[in-house]
Motif scaffolding. Structure first.
Motif, PDB file in Angstrom:
ATOM      1  N   LYS A  82      21.860 -34.988  47.490  1.00 12.50           N
ATOM      2  CA  LYS A  82      22.830 -33.953  47.165  1.00 12.50           C
ATOM      3  C   LYS A  82      24.245 -34.472  47.370  1.00 12.50           C
ATOM      4  CE  LYS A  82      19.781 -30.559  46.726  1.00 12.50           C
ATOM      5  NZ  LYS A  82      19.636 -29.233  46.386  1.00 12.50           N
TER       6      LYS A  82
ATOM      7  N   LYS B 299      26.920 -33.656  49.323  1.00 12.30           N
ATOM      8  CA  LYS B 299      27.511 -33.963  50.624  1.00 12.30           C
ATOM      9  C   LYS B 299      26.983 -35.280  51.184  1.00 12.30           C
ATOM     10  CE  LYS B 299      28.461 -29.210  51.883  1.00 12.30           C
ATOM     11  NZ  LYS B 299      28.177 -28.113  52.818  1.00 12.30           N
TER      12      LYS B 299
ATOM     13  N   SER C 179      28.517 -38.100  49.297  1.00 13.31           N
ATOM     14  CA  SER C 179      29.915 -38.248  49.713  1.00 13.31           C
ATOM     15  C   SER C 179      30.021 -39.004  51.032  1.00 13.31           C
ATOM     16  CB  SER C 179      30.585 -36.882  49.847  1.00 13.31           C
ATOM     17  OG  SER C 179      30.643 -36.242  48.600  1.00 13.31           O
ATOM     18  N   TRP C 180      29.161 -38.657  51.993  1.00 13.62           N
ATOM     19  CA  TRP C 180      29.162 -39.380  53.267  1.00 13.62           C
ATOM     20  C   TRP C 180      28.779 -40.845  53.052  1.00 13.62           C
ATOM     21  CZ3 TRP C 180      31.687 -38.147  57.322  1.00 13.62           C
ATOM     22  CH2 TRP C 180      31.878 -36.825  57.688  1.00 13.62           C
TER      23      TRP C 180
ATOM     24  N   ILE D 148      23.038 -32.367  56.573  1.00 13.20           N
ATOM     25  CA  ILE D 148      22.964 -33.813  56.349  1.00 13.20           C
ATOM     26  C   ILE D 148      21.519 -34.284  56.505  1.00 13.20           C
ATOM     27  CG2 ILE D 148      23.636 -36.044  57.272  1.00 13.20           C
ATOM     28  CD1 ILE D 148      26.401 -34.910  57.695  1.00 13.20           C
TER      29      ILE D 148
ATOM     30  N   GLU E 139      19.504 -33.067  53.487  1.00 11.18           N
ATOM     31  CA  GLU E 139      19.847 -33.758  52.233  1.00 11.18           C
ATOM     32  C   GLU E 139      19.391 -35.210  52.250  1.00 11.18           C
ATOM     33  OE1 GLU E 139      23.793 -33.224  50.791  1.00 11.18           O
ATOM     34  OE2 GLU E 139      23.809 -31.104  51.328  1.00 11.18           O
TER      35      GLU E 139
END
Length: 164
Positions: free
Chosen positions: A2, A4, A7-8, A158, A161
């Motif tokens: 996903k 987030k 992105s991390w 987190i 995901e």
């Protein structure tokens, strides 16, 4: 995966690029502080995410130094990915000291062994001290940062995901 989580992951790869610019004096200019974001990602995201950051981080570090070892950097990237994956799994199983020790020894002594066959023993002996210093610094930064950053990653989003 996903948004987030991706992105991390991208942020850790970007941190690895920044770390790649921070060189440790060595015979080959690709010894850098590019491993600590991968080690962080292995513990805070997942071992697989850390392995991806390690491989991309090393390749970007090598590119910034002019790819001094040519295609050998792909082997090194694979070795880094495996070492970071092992670190993440051991650390998450409450074997922090073992994780740190295996990463340092693996990265500084075991990973450069192929250079004995592809180059020579002299190159191996010359690169090991710089790799040892770099491994200790990367691991030290990681061990200091994990407890401080863990609260950011304690959210279930987190962890959920990362499994998808």
């Amino acid at each position: 995966m996903k948004g987030k989580f991706v992105s991390w992951l991208a942020m850790f790869i970007a941190l690895s690029v920044v770390g790649a610019a921070l060189k440790i004096p060595a015979i080959v200019g690709s010894v850098a502080l590019d491993a600590f974001p991968a080690l962080l990602a292995a513990v805070l995201l997942s071992s697989g995410a850390g392995a991806m950051v390690a491989a991309f981080g090393h390749l970007l570090s090598a590119v910034l130094s002019g790819f001094p070892l040519g295609p050998m950097h792909f082997l090194i990237a694979a070795e880094m990915a495996v070492l970071v994956w092992i670190f993440g799994n051991l650390y998450k199983n409450s074997k922090k000291f073992l994780a740190a020790a295996l990463f340092i020894v693996g990265n500084a002594i075991v990973a450069p062994i192929p250079f004995i066959f592809f180059m020579n023993k002299g190159f191996f002996l010359a690169i090991v001290p710089s790799l040892l210093i770099g491994s200790i610094i990367n691991t030290g930064i990681t061990l200091m940062a994990i407890p401080r950053l863990a609260s950011l990653f304690s959210n279930q989003f987190i962890k959920n995901e990362a499994k998808q």
